[in-house]
Write an enzyme that holds these catalytic residues in place. Structure first.
Site, PDB file in Angstrom:
ATOM      1  N   ARG A 105       0.856  -1.196   0.000  1.00 44.33           N
ATOM      2  CA  ARG A 105       0.000   0.000   0.000  1.00 44.33           C
ATOM      3  C   ARG A 105       0.878   1.227   0.000  1.00 44.33           C
ATOM      4  O   ARG A 105       1.789   1.344   0.806  1.00 44.33           O
ATOM      5  CB  ARG A 105      -0.834   0.065   1.293  1.00 44.33           C
ATOM      6  CG  ARG A 105      -1.904  -0.937   1.406  1.00 44.33           C
ATOM      7  CD  ARG A 105      -2.918  -0.557   2.468  1.00 44.33           C
ATOM      8  NE  ARG A 105      -2.392  -0.004   3.703  1.00 44.33           N
ATOM      9  CZ  ARG A 105      -3.156   0.467   4.682  1.00 44.33           C
ATOM     10  NH1 ARG A 105      -4.460   0.477   4.550  1.00 44.33           N
ATOM     11  NH2 ARG A 105      -2.623   0.926   5.792  1.00 44.33           N
ATOM     12  N   THR A 109      -1.397   7.484  -0.306  1.00 44.95           N
ATOM     13  CA  THR A 109      -2.703   7.362  -0.987  1.00 44.95           C
ATOM     14  C   THR A 109      -3.492   6.150  -0.512  1.00 44.95           C
ATOM     15  O   THR A 109      -4.695   6.063  -0.763  1.00 44.95           O
ATOM     16  CB  THR A 109      -2.505   7.212  -2.507  1.00 44.95           C
ATOM     17  OG1 THR A 109      -1.823   5.964  -2.742  1.00 44.95           O
ATOM     18  CG2 THR A 109      -1.670   8.351  -3.083  1.00 44.95           C
ATOM     19  N   ASP A 201       1.043  -2.803  12.346  1.00 46.62           N
ATOM     20  CA  ASP A 201       1.470  -3.201  10.997  1.00 46.62           C
ATOM     21  C   ASP A 201       1.872  -4.679  11.026  1.00 46.62           C
ATOM     22  O   ASP A 201       2.906  -5.047  11.593  1.00 46.62           O
ATOM     23  CB  ASP A 201       2.657  -2.329  10.557  1.00 46.62           C
ATOM     24  CG  ASP A 201       3.011  -2.586   9.100  1.00 46.62           C
ATOM     25  OD1 ASP A 201       3.217  -3.764   8.724  1.00 46.62           O
ATOM     26  OD2 ASP A 201       3.091  -1.616   8.340  1.00 46.62           O
ATOM     27  N   ASP A 204       5.393  -5.669   9.533  1.00 43.90           N
ATOM     28  CA  ASP A 204       6.508  -5.257  10.395  1.00 43.90           C
ATOM     29  C   ASP A 204       6.586  -6.111  11.654  1.00 43.90           C
ATOM     30  O   ASP A 204       7.672  -6.484  12.107  1.00 43.90           O
ATOM     31  CB  ASP A 204       6.361  -3.781  10.789  1.00 43.90           C
ATOM     32  CG  ASP A 204       6.751  -2.845   9.652  1.00 43.90           C
ATOM     33  OD1 ASP A 204       7.405  -3.314   8.697  1.00 43.90           O
ATOM     34  OD2 ASP A 204       6.399  -1.658   9.714  1.00 43.90           O
TER      35      ASP A 204
HETATM   36  C1  PRP Z   1      -0.777  -4.586   4.730  1.00 42.03           C
HETATM   37  C2  PRP Z   1      -1.542  -5.883   4.979  1.00 42.03           C
HETATM   38  C3  PRP Z   1      -2.451  -5.956   3.799  1.00 42.03           C
HETATM   39  C4  PRP Z   1      -2.771  -4.517   3.525  1.00 42.03           C
HETATM   40  C5  PRP Z   1      -4.149  -4.234   4.025  1.00 42.03           C
HETATM   41  O1  PRP Z   1       0.241  -4.783   3.823  1.00 42.03           O
HETATM   42  O2  PRP Z   1      -0.708  -6.995   5.118  1.00 42.03           O
HETATM   43  O3  PRP Z   1      -1.858  -6.556   2.651  1.00 42.03           O
HETATM   44  O4  PRP Z   1      -1.802  -3.734   4.224  1.00 42.03           O
HETATM   45  O5  PRP Z   1      -4.534  -2.956   3.736  1.00 42.03           O
HETATM   46  P1  PRP Z   1      -5.686  -2.597   2.686  1.00 42.03           P
HETATM   47  O6  PRP Z   1      -6.845  -3.496   2.998  1.00 42.03           O
HETATM   48  O7  PRP Z   1      -5.975  -1.162   3.007  1.00 42.03           O
HETATM   49  O8  PRP Z   1      -5.157  -2.777   1.309  1.00 42.03           O
HETATM   50  P2  PRP Z   1       1.318  -3.629   3.466  1.00 42.03           P
HETATM   51  O9  PRP Z   1       0.853  -2.849   2.265  1.00 42.03           O
HETATM   52  O10 PRP Z   1       1.649  -2.857   4.693  1.00 42.03           O
HETATM   53  O11 PRP Z   1       2.558  -4.468   2.945  1.00 42.03           O
HETATM   54  P3  PRP Z   1       3.506  -5.484   3.731  1.00 42.03           P
HETATM   55  O12 PRP Z   1       2.675  -6.714   4.038  1.00 42.03           O
HETATM   56  O13 PRP Z   1       4.554  -5.752   2.725  1.00 42.03           O
HETATM   57  O14 PRP Z   1       4.018  -4.823   4.972  1.00 42.03           O
HETATM   58  N1  URA Z   2      -2.055  -3.045   7.246  1.00 43.97           N
HETATM   59  C1  URA Z   2      -1.614  -3.436   8.453  1.00 43.97           C
HETATM   60  O1  URA Z   2      -0.608  -4.171   8.550  1.00 43.97           O
HETATM   61  N2  URA Z   2      -2.260  -3.013   9.529  1.00 43.97           N
HETATM   62  C2  URA Z   2      -3.344  -2.231   9.462  1.00 43.97           C
HETATM   63  O2  URA Z   2      -3.920  -1.888  10.509  1.00 43.97           O
HETATM   64  C3  URA Z   2      -3.800  -1.822   8.198  1.00 43.97           C
HETATM   65  C4  URA Z   2      -3.119  -2.262   7.095  1.00 43.97           C
END
Ligand code: PRP
Ligand code: URA
Length: 210
Positions: A105, A109, A201, A204
């Site tokens: 994400r 945005t 997160d 993370d």
């Molecule tokens: C996080 C999570 C989802 C997404 C959810 O991933 O693991 O994939 O955000 O958010 P959304 O429903 O608003 O799309 P992130 O983009 O942080 O990537 P990562 O798993 O690589 O940390």
């Molecule tokens: N992605 C995450 O990892 N945590 C949240 O709360 C939303 C999006």
């Protein structure tokens, strides 16, 4: 027909979710418990797998028994955080194939961006479990499922740990045929698109980054 939406309120799932929500839960425990929850959830998600009759020769006679029939399973984690749920599901369905869809994400945005897709070649023939711990705005899961459908997939279930009402609504609107399973439906998103109270997160916390 609208897909199923189920909050899995089994006491073991709820107890373990509380452990990983705690901000003091460290990477090692977080990783272990995410897999444990995914394992318990998979048990329930697999409940409607079709069975067929089979005769099996026991040491004492013939048992008119059952075995799983129908489509074989593919687990598709959305990278990165979905990876944390794969082993827990493979423990139950060891013959499943695993596809990967990379999605991040944009922090400003909140728009999802696809950066990697690698799927089993017979993905259109499989029952698919898309897994990602967080369903926030729904952008990532919607785009991941778009990518699967573009490749012929049709039999899709989405499994997450924490969902926001906004994300559930968006995913149901974009993909009404997809069943959604979550361990919790939380209050809302904050202005950064994080689920409140959520668990922070997920990527993370799983990988010890940040
Ligand atoms: C996080 C999570 C989802 C997404 C959810 O991933 O693991 O994939 O955000 O958010 P959304 O429903 O608003 O799309 P992130 O983009 O942080 O990537 P990562 O798993 O690589 O940390
Ligand atoms: N992605 C995450 O990892 N945590 C949240 O709360 C939303 C999006």
């Amino acid at each position: 027909m609208m897909g199923k939406f189920q909050v899995m309120d089994h006491p073991l799932i709820q107890h373990k979710l509380t452990i990983i929500r705690d901000k003091n839960c460290g990477t090692k425990e977080f990783r272990e418990v995410v897999n444990e929850i995914a394992n318990l959830m998979a048990f329930e998600v697999a409940r409607d797998m079709p069975l067929e009759d089979v005769d099996v020769q026991t040491p004492e006679g013939v048992a008119h028994a059952k075995q799983i029939s129908g489509k074989k399973v593919a687990i598709v984690p959305i990278l990165r955080a979905g990876i944390g749920m794969v082993d827990g599901i493979l423990d139950l369905i060891p013959a499943a194939k695993v596809g990967h869809i990379g999605m991040y994400r944009d922090e400003k945005t909140l728009e999802p961006h696809e950066y990697f897709v690698k799927l089993p070649s017979d993905i259109d023939q499989r029952q698919i479990f898309v897994v990602d711990p967080m369903l926030a705005t729904g952008g990532s899961s919607i785009m991941a499922i778009d990518a699967l459908k573009k490749r012929g997939a049709s039999n899709i279930k989405f499994v997450c740990l924490v969902a926001a009402p906004e994300g559930v609504k968006a995913l149901q609107k974009a993909h009404p045929d997809v069943d959604i399973y979550t361990a919790a439906l939380d209050q809302k998103l904050n202005d950064k698109g994080y689920i409140v109270p959520g668990l922070g997160d997920a990527g993370d916390r799983l990988f010890g980054t940040k």
